[in-house]
Design an enzyme around this catalytic site. Structure first.
Site, PDB file in Angstrom:
ATOM      1  N   ASP A  95       0.826  -1.195  -0.243  1.00 43.88           N
ATOM      2  CA  ASP A  95      -0.158   0.110  -0.002  1.00 43.88           C
ATOM      3  C   ASP A  95       0.899   1.357  -0.302  1.00 43.88           C
ATOM      4  O   ASP A  95       1.656   1.348   0.862  1.00 43.88           O
ATOM      5  CB  ASP A  95      -0.907   0.026   1.251  1.00 43.88           C
ATOM      6  CG  ASP A  95      -2.104  -1.005   1.418  1.00 43.88           C
ATOM      7  OD1 ASP A  95      -2.057  -1.861   0.041  1.00 43.88           O
ATOM      8  OD2 ASP A  95      -2.830  -0.914   2.257  1.00 43.88           O
ATOM      9  N   ASP A 128     -15.089  -2.878  -1.669  1.00 41.34           N
ATOM     10  CA  ASP A 128     -14.798  -2.443  -0.348  1.00 41.34           C
ATOM     11  C   ASP A 128     -16.146  -2.116   0.409  1.00 41.34           C
ATOM     12  O   ASP A 128     -17.060  -1.445   0.107  1.00 41.34           O
ATOM     13  CB  ASP A 128     -14.016  -1.328  -0.153  1.00 41.34           C
ATOM     14  CG  ASP A 128     -12.855  -1.371  -1.085  1.00 41.34           C
ATOM     15  OD1 ASP A 128     -12.375  -2.338  -1.098  1.00 41.34           O
ATOM     16  OD2 ASP A 128     -12.348  -0.149  -1.467  1.00 41.34           O
TER      17      ASP A 128
END
Length: 239
Positions: free
Chosen positions: A8, A129
Protein backbone atom coordinates in the site's frame (compact mmCIF):
# COMPACT_ATOMS: atom_id res chain seq x y z
CA UNK A 1 -5.59 -20.33 -3.93
CA UNK A 2 -3.12 -17.55 -4.78
CA UNK A 3 -1.56 -15.42 -2.03
CA UNK A 4 -1.06 -11.78 -3.01
CA UNK A 5 1.43 -9.87 -0.83
CA UNK A 6 0.25 -6.26 -0.55
CA UNK A 7 2.09 -3.01 -1.00
CA UNK A 8 0.00 0.00 0.00
CA UNK A 9 1.57 3.25 -1.16
CA UNK A 10 1.25 6.55 0.72
CA UNK A 11 3.54 9.41 -0.28
CA UNK A 12 5.79 6.92 -2.08
CA UNK A 13 6.28 4.70 0.97
CA UNK A 14 5.01 1.21 1.77
CA UNK A 15 2.52 1.57 4.61
CA UNK A 16 -0.40 -0.17 6.25
CA UNK A 17 -3.46 1.69 7.44
CA UNK A 18 -5.76 0.70 10.28
CA UNK A 19 -9.29 0.33 8.89
CA UNK A 20 -8.52 2.68 6.00
CA UNK A 21 -7.60 5.69 8.17
CA UNK A 22 -4.89 7.72 6.41
CA UNK A 23 -3.93 9.26 9.77
CA UNK A 24 -3.20 5.79 11.15
CA UNK A 25 -0.44 4.73 8.77
CA UNK A 26 2.55 2.60 9.75
CA UNK A 27 5.54 2.86 7.41
CA UNK A 28 7.18 -0.50 6.72
CA UNK A 29 9.53 0.38 3.88
CA UNK A 30 10.42 3.61 2.10
CA UNK A 31 11.62 1.74 -0.99
CA UNK A 32 8.68 0.18 -2.84
CA UNK A 33 10.89 -1.43 -5.45
CA UNK A 34 13.02 -3.16 -2.83
CA UNK A 35 9.90 -4.41 -1.07
CA UNK A 36 8.54 -5.86 -4.31
CA UNK A 37 11.86 -7.60 -4.95
CA UNK A 38 11.81 -9.10 -1.45
CA UNK A 39 8.35 -10.56 -2.04
CA UNK A 40 9.43 -11.91 -5.44
CA UNK A 41 12.58 -13.46 -3.97
CA UNK A 42 10.42 -15.25 -1.39
CA UNK A 43 8.48 -16.91 -4.21
CA UNK A 44 5.36 -14.78 -4.55
CA UNK A 45 3.42 -15.34 -7.76
CA UNK A 46 1.50 -12.06 -7.79
CA UNK A 47 1.70 -8.65 -6.14
CA UNK A 48 -1.21 -6.46 -5.02
CA UNK A 49 -0.53 -2.71 -4.99
CA UNK A 50 -2.79 0.12 -3.84
CA UNK A 51 -2.20 3.83 -4.48
CA UNK A 52 -3.75 5.13 -1.25
CA UNK A 53 -3.28 8.79 -2.11
CA UNK A 54 -4.85 8.10 -5.47
CA UNK A 55 -7.88 6.45 -3.90
CA UNK A 56 -8.61 9.59 -1.89
CA UNK A 57 -7.71 12.12 -4.58
CA UNK A 58 -9.46 10.32 -7.43
CA UNK A 59 -6.39 10.20 -9.67
CA UNK A 60 -3.13 8.20 -9.72
CA UNK A 61 -0.54 9.78 -7.40
CA UNK A 62 2.23 7.26 -6.63
CA UNK A 63 3.27 6.57 -10.22
CA UNK A 64 7.01 6.74 -9.48
CA UNK A 65 6.73 4.12 -6.74
CA UNK A 66 4.66 1.86 -9.00
CA UNK A 67 7.27 2.24 -11.76
CA UNK A 68 9.95 1.21 -9.26
CA UNK A 69 7.93 -1.88 -8.33
CA UNK A 70 7.60 -2.88 -11.98
CA UNK A 71 11.32 -2.36 -12.61
CA UNK A 72 12.42 -4.41 -9.60
CA UNK A 73 10.18 -7.44 -10.06
CA UNK A 74 9.11 -9.63 -12.95
CA UNK A 75 6.01 -11.07 -11.24
CA UNK A 76 2.58 -9.87 -12.38
CA UNK A 77 1.26 -6.82 -10.52
CA UNK A 78 -2.31 -5.65 -9.99
CA UNK A 79 -2.95 -2.01 -9.02
CA UNK A 80 -5.90 -0.12 -7.60
CA UNK A 81 -6.48 3.38 -6.29
CA UNK A 82 -7.61 6.48 -8.13
CA UNK A 83 -8.16 4.81 -11.50
CA UNK A 84 -11.38 6.26 -12.86
CA UNK A 85 -11.26 6.07 -16.67
CA UNK A 86 -10.69 3.66 -19.54
CA UNK A 87 -7.77 5.85 -20.65
CA UNK A 88 -6.07 5.45 -17.27
CA UNK A 89 -6.59 1.68 -17.41
CA UNK A 90 -4.88 1.54 -20.81
CA UNK A 91 -2.05 3.80 -19.66
CA UNK A 92 -1.24 1.64 -16.64
CA UNK A 93 -1.37 -1.59 -18.65
CA UNK A 94 1.02 -0.08 -21.18
CA UNK A 95 3.44 0.64 -18.34
CA UNK A 96 3.60 -3.05 -17.55
CA UNK A 97 0.84 -3.81 -15.07
CA UNK A 98 -0.89 -7.15 -15.52
CA UNK A 99 -4.22 -6.10 -14.01
CA UNK A 100 -5.92 -2.86 -13.07
CA UNK A 101 -8.49 -2.66 -10.27
CA UNK A 102 -11.51 -0.37 -10.59
CA UNK A 103 -13.30 0.47 -7.36
CA UNK A 104 -15.15 3.76 -6.91
CA UNK A 105 -15.91 4.05 -10.63
CA UNK A 106 -17.51 0.60 -10.56
CA UNK A 107 -20.22 2.09 -8.35
CA UNK A 108 -20.45 5.57 -9.84
CA UNK A 109 -20.02 4.73 -13.53
CA UNK A 110 -20.29 0.97 -14.20
CA UNK A 111 -20.07 1.59 -17.96
CA UNK A 112 -16.36 2.36 -17.50
CA UNK A 113 -15.78 -1.13 -16.13
CA UNK A 114 -17.75 -2.76 -18.94
CA UNK A 115 -15.90 -0.79 -21.62
CA UNK A 116 -12.50 -1.47 -20.05
CA UNK A 117 -13.23 -5.20 -19.91
CA UNK A 118 -14.05 -5.18 -23.62
CA UNK A 119 -10.86 -3.34 -24.54
CA UNK A 120 -8.55 -5.18 -22.14
CA UNK A 121 -9.94 -8.70 -21.64
CA UNK A 122 -8.63 -10.52 -18.59
CA UNK A 123 -6.85 -7.44 -17.26
CA UNK A 124 -9.57 -5.58 -15.36
CA UNK A 125 -10.66 -6.39 -11.81
CA UNK A 126 -13.30 -4.79 -9.62
CA UNK A 127 -12.49 -3.76 -6.08
CA UNK A 128 -15.44 -4.02 -3.71
CA UNK A 129 -14.84 -2.50 -0.30
CA UNK A 130 -17.52 -3.26 2.25
CA UNK A 131 -18.66 -1.75 5.52
CA UNK A 132 -21.40 -3.75 7.26
CA UNK A 133 -22.25 -5.41 3.94
CA UNK A 134 -22.56 -2.16 1.97
CA UNK A 135 -20.11 -0.80 -0.57
CA UNK A 136 -17.83 2.11 0.42
CA UNK A 137 -16.09 4.34 -2.15
CA UNK A 138 -13.63 7.24 -2.46
CA UNK A 139 -10.94 5.54 -0.40
CA UNK A 140 -13.60 4.22 2.00
CA UNK A 141 -14.54 7.78 2.93
CA UNK A 142 -18.05 7.56 1.46
CA UNK A 143 -20.67 4.92 2.24
CA UNK A 144 -23.33 3.83 -0.26
CA UNK A 145 -26.62 1.96 -0.10
CA UNK A 146 -25.41 -0.64 -2.61
CA UNK A 147 -24.89 -4.15 -1.27
CA UNK A 148 -21.76 -6.10 -2.11
CA UNK A 149 -23.59 -8.89 -3.92
CA UNK A 150 -25.78 -6.49 -5.93
CA UNK A 151 -22.69 -4.69 -7.20
CA UNK A 152 -20.95 -7.95 -8.10
CA UNK A 153 -23.97 -9.11 -10.07
CA UNK A 154 -23.84 -5.97 -12.25
CA UNK A 155 -20.61 -7.30 -13.77
CA UNK A 156 -21.49 -10.98 -13.98
CA UNK A 157 -21.20 -11.12 -17.78
CA UNK A 158 -18.79 -8.22 -18.34
CA UNK A 159 -15.59 -10.26 -18.38
CA UNK A 160 -14.20 -9.03 -15.06
CA UNK A 161 -11.01 -10.97 -14.23
CA UNK A 162 -11.53 -10.93 -10.46
CA UNK A 163 -13.27 -9.22 -7.57
CA UNK A 164 -11.07 -7.98 -4.75
CA UNK A 165 -13.34 -8.00 -1.70
CA UNK A 166 -12.19 -6.02 1.32
CA UNK A 167 -13.96 -5.96 4.66
CA UNK A 168 -13.04 -2.52 6.00
CA UNK A 169 -13.65 -3.46 9.65
CA UNK A 170 -11.00 -6.17 9.33
CA UNK A 171 -8.41 -4.31 7.24
CA UNK A 172 -5.10 -3.79 9.03
CA UNK A 173 -6.65 -4.90 12.33
CA UNK A 174 -5.02 -8.36 12.45
CA UNK A 175 -8.34 -9.89 13.54
CA UNK A 176 -8.83 -12.40 10.74
CA UNK A 177 -10.78 -12.08 7.49
CA UNK A 178 -14.55 -12.18 7.16
CA UNK A 179 -14.57 -15.72 5.80
CA UNK A 180 -18.34 -16.13 5.73
CA UNK A 181 -19.04 -12.88 3.87
CA UNK A 182 -16.27 -13.59 1.38
CA UNK A 183 -17.55 -17.12 0.84
CA UNK A 184 -21.11 -15.83 0.35
CA UNK A 185 -19.91 -13.40 -2.30
CA UNK A 186 -17.88 -16.09 -4.08
CA UNK A 187 -20.91 -18.38 -4.13
CA UNK A 188 -23.14 -15.60 -5.48
CA UNK A 189 -21.00 -14.82 -8.54
CA UNK A 190 -19.05 -16.70 -11.19
CA UNK A 191 -16.29 -14.06 -11.03
CA UNK A 192 -13.22 -15.24 -9.07
CA UNK A 193 -13.14 -13.60 -5.62
CA UNK A 194 -9.95 -12.54 -3.83
CA UNK A 195 -10.22 -11.95 -0.07
CA UNK A 196 -8.67 -8.88 1.51
CA UNK A 197 -8.67 -7.42 4.98
CA UNK A 198 -7.56 -9.06 8.22
CA UNK A 199 -5.61 -12.02 6.80
CA UNK A 200 -3.15 -12.42 9.67
CA UNK A 201 -2.19 -16.08 10.10
CA UNK A 202 -1.69 -19.38 8.33
CA UNK A 203 -4.96 -20.44 9.93
CA UNK A 204 -6.75 -17.58 8.18
CA UNK A 205 -5.31 -18.68 4.84
CA UNK A 206 -6.33 -22.26 5.51
CA UNK A 207 -9.88 -21.22 6.39
CA UNK A 208 -10.21 -19.21 3.16
CA UNK A 209 -8.71 -22.01 1.08
CA UNK A 210 -10.93 -24.64 2.64
CA UNK A 211 -14.11 -22.87 1.54
CA UNK A 212 -13.28 -24.26 -1.88
CA UNK A 213 -14.70 -21.19 -3.61
CA UNK A 214 -12.25 -18.35 -2.86
CA UNK A 215 -9.63 -17.81 -5.56
CA UNK A 216 -7.05 -15.76 -3.67
CA UNK A 217 -6.12 -13.86 -0.53
CA UNK A 218 -4.28 -10.59 0.04
CA UNK A 219 -2.09 -10.02 3.08
CA UNK A 220 -0.03 -7.03 4.07
CA UNK A 221 0.56 -6.20 7.72
CA UNK A 222 0.92 -9.84 8.77
CA UNK A 223 3.75 -10.31 6.28
CA UNK A 224 5.53 -7.14 7.42
CA UNK A 225 5.07 -7.99 11.11
CA UNK A 226 6.27 -11.56 10.59
CA UNK A 227 2.99 -13.12 11.70
CA UNK A 228 2.90 -14.92 8.35
CA UNK A 229 6.08 -16.32 6.81
CA UNK A 230 5.58 -15.82 3.08
CA UNK A 231 7.55 -18.87 1.96
CA UNK A 232 5.71 -21.08 4.46
CA UNK A 233 2.34 -19.69 3.41
CA UNK A 234 3.05 -20.25 -0.27
CA UNK A 235 4.08 -23.85 0.44
CA UNK A 236 0.87 -24.39 2.45
CA UNK A 237 -1.34 -23.11 -0.36
CA UNK A 238 0.49 -25.05 -3.07
CA UNK A 239 -0.01 -28.27 -1.16
Amino acid sequence: MILYPAIDLKDGQCVRLLRGDMDKATVFNDDAGAQAKAFADAGAEWLHVVDLNGAFEGKPVNADAVESILKNSSMPVQLGGGIRSVHQVGDWLERGLSRVILGTVAVKDPAVVIEACKLFPGQVAVGIDALKGYVAVEGWAEATEVTVIDLAKKFEDAGVAAIIYTDIDRDGAMQGPNVEATKALAEATSIPVIASGGVSSLGDLTALRDTGVIAGAISGRALYDGEIDLAEALKLLRN
